[in-house]
Design a protein around this motif. Structure first.
Motif, PDB file in Angstrom:
ATOM      1  N   ILE A 442       0.859  -1.183   0.000  1.00 42.77           N
ATOM      2  CA  ILE A 442       0.000   0.000   0.000  1.00 42.77           C
ATOM      3  C   ILE A 442       0.891   1.227   0.000  1.00 42.77           C
ATOM      4  N   THR A 443       0.619   2.135  -0.923  1.00 40.48           N
ATOM      5  CA  THR A 443       1.445   3.334  -1.083  1.00 40.48           C
ATOM      6  C   THR A 443       0.553   4.488  -1.511  1.00 40.48           C
ATOM      7  N   HIS A 444       1.169   5.605  -1.872  1.00 36.94           N
ATOM      8  CA  HIS A 444       0.453   6.751  -2.417  1.00 36.94           C
ATOM      9  C   HIS A 444       0.757   6.880  -3.908  1.00 36.94           C
ATOM     10  N   ALA A 445      -0.229   7.299  -4.684  1.00 33.74           N
ATOM     11  CA  ALA A 445      -0.019   7.530  -6.112  1.00 33.74           C
ATOM     12  C   ALA A 445       0.915   8.706  -6.316  1.00 33.74           C
ATOM     13  N   ASP A 455      -9.397   5.165 -12.060  1.00 30.94           N
ATOM     14  CA  ASP A 455      -9.099   6.573 -12.310  1.00 30.94           C
ATOM     15  C   ASP A 455      -8.329   7.080 -11.103  1.00 30.94           C
ATOM     16  N   ILE A 456      -7.027   7.206 -11.249  1.00 33.21           N
ATOM     17  CA  ILE A 456      -6.140   7.441 -10.109  1.00 33.21           C
ATOM     18  C   ILE A 456      -5.751   8.914 -10.038  1.00 33.21           C
ATOM     19  N   ARG A 457      -5.741   9.438  -8.813  1.00 33.95           N
ATOM     20  CA  ARG A 457      -5.328  10.814  -8.587  1.00 33.95           C
ATOM     21  C   ARG A 457      -4.089  10.844  -7.704  1.00 33.95           C
ATOM     22  N   TYR A 461      -4.408   6.681  -1.981  1.00 28.95           N
ATOM     23  CA  TYR A 461      -3.851   5.370  -1.658  1.00 28.95           C
ATOM     24  C   TYR A 461      -3.964   4.419  -2.849  1.00 28.95           C
ATOM     25  N   LEU A 462      -2.915   3.614  -3.041  1.00 30.08           N
ATOM     26  CA  LEU A 462      -2.903   2.546  -4.041  1.00 30.08           C
ATOM     27  C   LEU A 462      -2.575   1.235  -3.342  1.00 30.08           C
ATOM     28  N   ALA A 463      -3.234   0.169  -3.718  1.00 28.28           N
ATOM     29  CA  ALA A 463      -2.911  -1.161  -3.201  1.00 28.28           C
ATOM     30  C   ALA A 463      -2.542  -2.067  -4.367  1.00 28.28           C
ATOM     31  N   SER A 472      -7.779   1.585  -5.228  1.00 27.61           N
ATOM     32  CA  SER A 472      -7.257   2.949  -5.119  1.00 27.61           C
ATOM     33  C   SER A 472      -8.354   3.835  -4.561  1.00 27.61           C
ATOM     34  N   GLY A 473      -7.946   4.926  -3.927  1.00 23.21           N
ATOM     35  CA  GLY A 473      -8.935   5.851  -3.397  1.00 23.21           C
ATOM     36  C   GLY A 473      -8.375   6.705  -2.275  1.00 23.21           C
ATOM     37  N   GLN A 474      -9.154   7.697  -1.849  1.00 27.29           N
ATOM     38  CA  GLN A 474      -8.729   8.605  -0.793  1.00 27.29           C
ATOM     39  C   GLN A 474      -8.887   8.008   0.602  1.00 27.29           C
ATOM     40  N   ASP A 475      -9.806   7.056   0.748  1.00 33.67           N
ATOM     41  CA  ASP A 475     -10.101   6.487   2.065  1.00 33.67           C
ATOM     42  C   ASP A 475      -9.259   5.237   2.305  1.00 33.67           C
ATOM     43  N   PHE A 476      -8.378   5.293   3.285  1.00 30.88           N
ATOM     44  CA  PHE A 476      -7.478   4.179   3.545  1.00 30.88           C
ATOM     45  C   PHE A 476      -8.241   2.903   3.896  1.00 30.88           C
ATOM     46  N   ALA A 477      -9.239   3.013   4.756  1.00 30.33           N
ATOM     47  CA  ALA A 477      -9.982   1.828   5.202  1.00 30.33           C
ATOM     48  C   ALA A 477     -10.642   1.106   4.026  1.00 30.33           C
ATOM     49  N   ALA A 478     -11.214   1.889   3.094  1.00 29.87           N
ATOM     50  CA  ALA A 478     -11.873   1.276   1.935  1.00 29.87           C
ATOM     51  C   ALA A 478     -10.860   0.573   1.040  1.00 29.87           C
TER      52      ALA A 478
END
Length: 534
Positions: A442-445, A455-457, A461-463, A472-478
């Motif tokens: 898990i990292t940041h884009a 659609d990555i910004r 977060y990226l997994a 991918s998404g802004q919410d870590f838990a999701a």
């Protein structure tokens, strides 16, 4: 019109090629399929070519054969990442064709390009079309065809570049991964810039390395610092490509608060930093706030001081005399991960990995320092395996590379090591262990991107599960929940979480809870790895 290439002309071609890829490295980096903050193709190719440009500048070879030999050796030792290694192979084949030659005509030059392609294909175990290999092969074929019609080397290179560009445009169709991402191959693009730089040198054009260029910056002398009366235990030297508008004042202020002996050389686009500190992880993490790391070196000053006190100075340290049959060298970043590998028996640790691909020479130095007859090397990153493999023919010891592509694979392989088994038995056991490991990261884009339906910004977060993007998404838990679900089939027996520098207690608790629910019954262990970025 150019009918012959001399040693001086070839040196000028190499320096121009280095400046060309340096000037366009960011553009080449942007073609990388995954927007993860790893060592990028353009940066690796630029650093690799920079090593050759410095070598020919320092030695000023007169004959073509000698110029090509110096270039090949510098590229081999300075190669970073897979793209850098393939680049070194292309020039190694060329060097062999030019051996003992004072100069080259059109036919010899075209054959040398083909020899380089042959060397690269031969060395890559599973050549993939739609890559730099395809571009270089078709460019060389066009050069050979043109050499049968003309003695003008400039025209031959024009034909090679023209055909190479056609091949480059077609990489998107040949390579499924590129087709899915909608981009052409980054390594092939970098190679076209290198050929173009070489052609422009033949025409008398000189490409200035951008804003001073990496070649000039690498000449900054950091060797003047004394290691006596040390206040801090680690020395870090890194090259940082700055984000637009990044505040160097804030960066330097942090460095001064984290250590001493701070020296910076650079401009508004790129900066080279030297610092002594007891907080190497904090220093590298803070650097990522201001830009992208091109290279980084970390040394333990107190260990260096002890070694220098115990032994006379030598400009080229001799290989350590064998005291045992087997030794191990591994690549990782983070004090916690280094401690794990030392506990597993690693003799030497190379600080590097994600965002910091060590060169072949970096790896070779650690291999030679191991007092063993046979040294197993664990790259722990798919972009370092080829650089490690280049050490096999040039090391003074028997080197066996275990092709671990991730930290968990490296740990698993070292657990499979048996000091009483034969070399071949250990290689088989350790290699087999790699297939039984799955790696979730898990990292940041690093930048905006669209890939495989995501659609990555930048910044979200990226997994990645075994290098496949799963969330991918802004919410870590999701993101962590989707990633944990993907990891749960088949159900793992053991789960080990290596916490990075940025892993807070809240994020850690959330992740471990989700993993435990998705893989109930698995033996879960949490280790503080301390690695940056992931």
């Amino acid at each position: 019109m150019t009918e012959h290439i001399t040693g001086a002309a070839f040196s000028a071609m190499i320096k121009n090629a280095s400046a060309a890829i340096d000037k366009h490295k960011t553009e080449v980096n942007e073609l990388n399929v995954f927007p993860v903050p790893d060592g990028d193709t353009g940066t690796n190719m630029s650093l690799t070519m920079g090593a050759a440009a410095r070598a020919v500048s320092e030695q000023s070879p007169k004959s073509l054969g000698r110029a090509a030999e110096i270039t090949s050796d510098a590229l081999l030792r300075g190669a970073r990442g897979n793209s850098g290694v393939i680049l070194s192979l292309l020039f190694r084949g060329l060097s062999r064709r030019f051996k003992d030659a004072e100069r080259a005509d059109a036919q010899l030059f075209a054959l040398a390009l083909s020899d380089g392609v042959e060397a690269a294909y031969r060395a890559v175990q599973k050549p993939t079309e739609g890559t730099i290999l395809t571009v270089s092969r078709l460019a060389a074929a066009a050069a050979c065809a043109a050499a049968r019609e003309t003695a003008d080397i400039e025209h031959i290179m024009e034909c090679a570049i023209s055909e190479g560009k056609i091949a480059l445009a077609d990489t998107i169709n040949l390579n499924p991964v590129l087709k899915k991402a909608g981009v052409i191959d980054s390594g092939g693009k970098g190679y076209i810039y290198i050929l173009d730089g070489m052609l422009r040198a033949l025409r008398g054009e000189v490409i200035e390395a951008g804003a001073g260029g990496d070649t000039a910056r690498e000449k900054a002398d950091f060797s003047v610092f004394s290691h006596e009366d040390l206040t801090f235990g680690y020395e870090i030297v890194y090259v940082l490509e700055l984000n637009p508008g990044a505040s160097q004042e804030k960066l330097i202020a942090f460095l001064n608060s984290a250590g001493d002996s701070v020296v910076t050389v650079g401009d508004e686009e790129i900066i080279k930093v030297h610092v002594h500190t007891d907080r190497p992880g904090d220093v590298l993490t803070d650097a990522l706030k201001y830009g992208s790391l091109q290279s980084a070196q970390l040394e333990n000053l107190r260990e260096q001081q002890a070694e220098k006190s115990a032994a006379p100075h030598s400009s080229a340290p001799s290989p350590a005399e064998p005291e045992k049959k087997y030794g191990m060298v591994t690549v990782c970043s983070g004090d916690g991960l280094a401690a794990v590998f030392r506990d597993l028996g690693a003799d030497q640790i190379i600080t590097g990995g994600q965002t910091m691909n060590p060169s072949t020479d970096d790896i070779l130095a650690k291999i030679e320092a191991v007092p063993a007859e046979i040294v197993f090397v664990f790259p722990n990153n798919k972009n370092i395996i080829m650089a490690a493999e280049q050490c096999v023919p040039i090391a003074n010891k028997k080197v066996v590379v275990i092709p671990a592509k991730s930290i968990p694979q490296g740990v698993s392989a070292m657990l499979a090591f048996d000091p009483d088994a034969s070399e071949s038995e250990n290689f088989s056991a350790m290699s087999a262990s790699l297939a039984r490991v799955r790696t979730l990261q898990i990292t940041h884009a690093a930048r905006d991107s669209t890939f495989d339906g995501f659609d990555i910004r930048a910044g979200e977060y990226l997994a990645l599960l075994d290098d496949c993007l799963v969330a991918s998404g802004q919410d870590f838990a999701a993101v962590a929940e989707r990633a944990s679900s993907a990891l749960s089939s088949p159900t793992p027996e053991f789960l080990t979480v290596f916490l990075g520098e940025d892993a807070t207690e809240t994020l850690t608790a959330s992740l471990t809870e989700l993993l435990g629910a998705a893989a109930s019954g698995a033996d879960l262990t949490v280790v503080t790895g301390g690695q940056p970025v992931y």
